[in-house]
Design an enzyme around this catalytic site. Structure first.
Site, short mmCIF file in Angstrom:
data_model
loop_
_atom_site.label_atom_id
_atom_site.label_comp_id
_atom_site.label_asym_id
_atom_site.label_seq_id
_atom_site.Cartn_x
_atom_site.Cartn_y
_atom_site.Cartn_z
N GLU A 48 0.82 -1.22 0.00
CA GLU A 48 0.00 0.00 0.00
C GLU A 48 0.85 1.27 0.00
OE1 GLU A 48 -2.94 -0.36 3.13
OE2 GLU A 48 -4.13 -1.69 1.90
N GLU A 53 -6.03 -7.93 -1.17
CA GLU A 53 -6.53 -8.10 0.20
C GLU A 53 -8.03 -7.87 0.14
OE1 GLU A 53 -4.41 -5.57 2.94
OE2 GLU A 53 -2.46 -6.30 2.27
C1 GAL Z 1 -4.44 -3.07 4.81
C2 GAL Z 1 -2.97 -3.41 4.89
C3 GAL Z 1 -2.78 -4.66 5.68
C4 GAL Z 1 -3.51 -4.56 6.98
C5 GAL Z 1 -4.95 -4.31 6.71
C6 GAL Z 1 -5.76 -4.21 7.97
O1 GAL Z 1 -4.67 -1.78 4.38
O2 GAL Z 1 -2.42 -3.60 3.62
O3 GAL Z 1 -1.41 -4.90 5.88
O4 GAL Z 1 -2.96 -3.52 7.71
O5 GAL Z 1 -5.09 -3.10 6.02
O6 GAL Z 1 -7.11 -3.96 7.69
#
Ligand code: GAL
Ligand code: ZN
Length: 648
Positions: A143, A301
């Site tokens: 990110e 994700e």
């Molecule tokens: C995302 C991030 C992850 C984790 C997640 C938690 O934005 O890439 O590593 O932090 O959020 O919701």
């Protein structure tokens, strides 16, 4: 075929658990696993001493189980020994102080010293795994936000960027209007990154700030390329991406993903529904991501449980939401959906950022739903060649987003808000919508929507004019055509270069913030206007909606002009009520695009290839819906997605 996967952090768990996890992943139907993101301190515990034993081990176990692997480059989290021995690798904040370590993402993207160490760990990983057929892709860093570091290296890079752009300081002074407030520079070396607490809202020169945002984006692009080059040197066929997100400083994802093989995104639909944000605008975001490369994309994700890091614990995803939101992403062009994360961590800041498995390790509702999702995706057999075809496009641009961010036009008025409002209206009618870059080719589209095109572009105005003359429909909204490329105001009637296209000019404007002004359509319907009210003077166009309160009551707020074979709209306000929906219906009808009004919160998209069509209907709401569609009655529970396969 479309695949479902999970994000996994083997370094957080005893090895005894690895095989059990792999067996459970297989049983659930997982096909792909992302690992190694953030694991730098475990891979290089001491400077130059590498420990790849554990990574080799997990890679071979995953492979042995027939799982595909995505490797993350671990550069988001440099080991503390590096920050201690070479503090210049740490970011410098706007206060001029070095960032405190202890969270993550502390690294300076331009620091040559950081690049040396980051380059070495990435090259080590690439040497070991880039030619392993089980390693199907790489994710660079995590990110990555646009580079807003204020260290010496970044300041020097900013100066170099400006030198390259302007050549001599006199040109820069003129472009930025530095005669205002005696701001003329004598040399590039006097220029700093924006320090201090007057960062936003008009204290700093907007011309300087837009160039700074452009620099920050290009600097991040350079950082991403630097890593991609290393991976590709090890294997020219390596598939490289980075997981995009919308943080405080969004990079220019059009350029970022142009440099990479596939666009990817971290998809966390909201678990807090509010009246103003009933369904998280997720459909818009997914269309935006697909537009980055105008290709299908990946989700690196995907929401799998309640959030509980960076804030209090959120509500849990309601039954159906894990499956439904994954199918929604697929419906908008995702070919891979990786769920974050397989297991909820028991340690560290994110211990309440819930993955599929809870701390208890017991099988649970979310895993069961995820298992159903995997089975369903397997059964649906949607090929990657199935794509979305759209006749409606929204033109988007980070340049505009940055310029709006530098100078908010009025309370509540953001660039995104305009784009999302238009998108949501057309979505009600079940048509596919592309969100594409403002410079994109318009062929194939019948309706082109141009939200708040603030930093004006004569070429685009000409292009839209031709598009309309040839039969297209263009919709231009308030705060278009205001600035030149230097982010200085144009001395001409608004909407600047779009005025000839729209056949209307802005006589005066009123930045009303969150207040409301009454609006009456030429169709007799009542609507509202908020944020912004352009009072129009018609020069060839007709009034389409008129203000019905305030000192400009009776004056036109929206105009439509027939030009050649098409029409151009100018919308001088952020409208409320059913205005955008009525506009959508009117334009779709004039464009001859078939449409149907869907029940509230029901979203439709179509993915198709040569032989088949996959029709997705998703209930992005908390109430069940039953409606007739294509001769069938469709009933959808909250968050349920139906997929119909049709032969063409
Ligand atoms: C995302 C991030 C992850 C984790 C997640 C938690 O934005 O890439 O590593 O932090 O959020 O919701
Ligand atoms: Zn820096």
């Amino acid at each position: 075929m479309i695949k479902i996967g999970v994000d996994y952090y083997p370094e957080h768990w005893d090895r005894e658990l690895w095989d059990k996890d792999i067996a459970r992943m297989k049983k659930a139907g997982v096909k792909v696993v992302r690992i190694a993101e953030f694991a730098w301190s475990r891979l290089e515990p001491e400077e130059g001493k590498f420990d790849f034993g554990w990574l080799d081990d997990i890679v071979s176990r995953l492979k042995g189980a027939g799982l595909e692997i995505i490797l993350g480059t671990p550069t988001n989290c440099a080991p503390l020994w590096l920050y201690r021995s070479r503090p210049e690798t740490l970011q410098t904040e706007r206060t001029g102080m070095k960032t405190e370590t202890g969270i993550r993402g502390h690294r300076c993207q331009t620091s040559p010293v950081f690049r040396k160490y980051a380059g070495r760990i990435v090259a080590e990983m690439a040497r070991r795994y880039a030619n392993d057929p089980a390693v199907v892709a790489w994710q660079i860093d995590n990110e990555i936000e646009s580079n807003h570091c204020n260290c010496e290296s970044c300041t020097a890079a900013f100066r170099a960027f400006l030198r390259e752009k302007y050549g001599d300081i006199g040109r820069l002074n003129r472009a930025w209007g530095n005669d205002v407030w005696s701001g003329d520079f004598s040399s590039f070396d006097e220029i700093k990154t924006p320090l201090g607490d007057k960062y936003r809202y008009g204290w700093l020169n907007p011309s300087y700030m837009l160039d700074y945002e452009r620099f920050a984006a290009s600097s991040t692009l350079d950082y991403i390329r630097f890593q991609a080059d290393i991976l590709r040197a090890a294997n020219p066929k390596a598939v490289v991406t980075t997981n995009g997100c919308f943080g405080e400083h969004t990079p220019d994802y059009y350029r970022v993903f142009e440099a990479l093989d596939v666009a990817s995104y971290d998809n966390y639909p909201t678990l807090y529904r509010t009246e103003k944000n009933p369904n998280g605008k997720q459909a818009f975001v997914l269309d935006l991501i697909r537009g980055y490369k105008r290709q299908n994309f990946w989700v690196m994700e995907q929401m799998s449980g309640s959030f509980g890091c960076w804030g209090p614990i959120s509500p849990a995803p309601r039954p159906g939401a894990i499956e439904g939101y994954a199918v929604q992403a697929i419906a908008h062009g995702a070919d891979l959906v990786m769920h974050f994360r397989w297991r909820t961590s028991v340690r560290g800041a994110e211990m309440f950022c819930h993955g599929l498995l809870d701390h208890s390790d017991a099988d649970n509702r979310r895993l069961a739903e995820f298992t159903r999702l995997c089975a369903r995706v397997n059964e649906l057999q949607i090929p990657e060649s199935a794509v979305l075809k759209s006749e409606v496009a929204i033109l988007y641009s980070y340049e505009q987003e940055y310029a709006f961010k530098v100078q908010q036009m009025s309370e509540g008025f953001t660039y995104r808000r305009q784009a999302e409002a238009l998108h949501a209206a057309y979505k009600r009618f079940g048509v596919n919508i592309d969100v594409i870059e403002q410079t994109a080719d318009l062929s194939g589209y019948k309706i082109v929507l141009l939200p708040a095109h603030f930093v004006a572009d004569e070429t685009l105005a000409k292009k839209l004019e031709n598009f309309v003359r040839e039969g297209g429909i263009a919709v231009v909204t308030a705060r278009s055509g205001v600035k030149d490329k230097c982010n200085a105001c144009l001395m001409r009637e608004l909407p600047g270069p779009f005025a000839p296209l729209c056949g209307a000019v802005v006589r005066e404007y009123d930045g009303i913030g969150e207040a409301e002004v009454a609006l009456k359509g030429a169709n007799g319907k009542n609507y509202t206007a908020t944020c912004w009210c352009d009072v129009l003077e018609l020069k060839g166009a007709e009034g389409y909606a008129f203000y019905d309160s305030e000192y400009y009551a009776g004056e036109p707020a929206v105009s439509v002009r027939s030009l050649g074979k098409g029409y151009a709209w100018y919308i001088g306000a952020v409208c409320g009520g059913e205005f955008y929906e009525d506009l959508a219906a009117d334009t779709l009808q004039r464009a001859g695009i078939p449409f149907e009004k869907l029940p509230e919160n029901v979203e439709k998209t179509i993915r198709e290839d040569d032989g088949r069509r996959f029709v997705f209907l998703f209930n992005n709401g908390e109430e069940a819906r039953a409606f007739s569609h294509g001769g069938k009655t469709v009933s959808l529970r909250p968050y349920e997605a139906a997929v119909f396969k049709e032969r063409k």
